[in-house]
Enzyme design. Sequence first.
Site, mmCIF file in Angstrom:
data_model
loop_
_atom_site.group_PDB
_atom_site.id
_atom_site.type_symbol
_atom_site.label_atom_id
_atom_site.label_comp_id
_atom_site.label_asym_id
_atom_site.label_seq_id
_atom_site.Cartn_x
_atom_site.Cartn_y
_atom_site.Cartn_z
ATOM 1 N N LYS A 54 -4.406 -6.074 -2.507
ATOM 2 C CA LYS A 54 -3.361 -7.092 -3.092
ATOM 3 C C LYS A 54 -3.541 -8.262 -1.661
ATOM 4 O O LYS A 54 -3.465 -9.397 -1.892
ATOM 5 C CB LYS A 54 -2.186 -6.449 -3.001
ATOM 6 N N GLN A 98 6.078 -1.605 -4.253
ATOM 7 C CA GLN A 98 4.818 -0.620 -4.636
ATOM 8 C C GLN A 98 5.546 0.685 -5.230
ATOM 9 O O GLN A 98 6.530 1.307 -4.568
ATOM 10 C CB GLN A 98 4.039 -0.388 -3.358
ATOM 11 N N ASP A 121 5.303 -8.305 -10.844
ATOM 12 C CA ASP A 121 4.489 -7.319 -11.485
ATOM 13 C C ASP A 121 4.944 -7.359 -12.678
ATOM 14 O O ASP A 121 4.232 -6.737 -13.631
ATOM 15 C CB ASP A 121 5.324 -5.937 -10.686
#
Length: 285
Positions: A54, A98, A121
């Site tokens: 990322k 995460q 996300d």
Amino acid sequence: MTAKIISGRDIAQRIIEKELNPRVQKLKQKGITPKLVVIFVGDHSASASYIKQKEKFSALAGVVSEVRRFPESLSEEALLGEIAKINADKSIHGVIVQLPLPAHINMKKVIESIAPTKDVDGFGEANNKDLDVRESSLPPCTPKGIMTMLEKSKIPISGTRVVVMGRSHIVGRPVAEMLLYKGALLKVLHSQTPPDEAARALKEAQVLIVAVGKPELIHGEQLSKGVIVIDVGIHKREDGSMCGDVHFDSVSKVASLMSPVPGGVGPMTVVSLIENTVKAAEQKL
Ligand code: GUN
């Protein structure tokens, strides 16, 4: 037949260069630098490698990324407090937590505490309504990455017999909804599907998307010649090598096109995250 490979890595790189770099350039001319914050609680080793990807993709796109690391012992309250601070910080356009989180933290509560306009996300409920219809939403990244992969590979979806295996909240269900909006003749197979029903659907599939989380579950003999296969799974074998939910060697003998693992859906997920971050920054203009 040997399948042609759909390289998610190459598609993602082209999207960064041709689409995201110019969009970021435009934002910067207006004084905005898109910024992504990644919250990493604990030290899950797969998470650490996903986070590196990322950071790498962010840098290539010109997006600033910041990883905020916290010990496994972080309380839920402290994590919610951190997210509240980020929600209020105008210099941050996107935030992801995460996963997995430690067991003592309520994941759903944490995800729903992220402002929907910063939930890059696309895991929160607000971003999981009317997928692919509301231009303003931030769609979940893996389903969005799969749709982009199909589109860039010029695979027609309208009127095509598409089979999705898996009905998870983050992949199976949302990708099924997106495919339906594109006019797919859709079947979703899952743990409750009778085996003979599943076998028939697999034979009839023209496009197959496998997101079940079981290493090398699908073999070539189960499919028809010419099928297009997207493999969402990612697993580490005992020898350290990687594989997907699809048995690559046998499926590549019958498929016309297939995505590899690694280098398939993974990079498409990450590029979708970066695209959502850019979109979130553009919505602040
Ligand atoms: N863990 C594994 N994949 C993902 C992802 O795409 N987003 C987050 N937040 N956590 C993950």
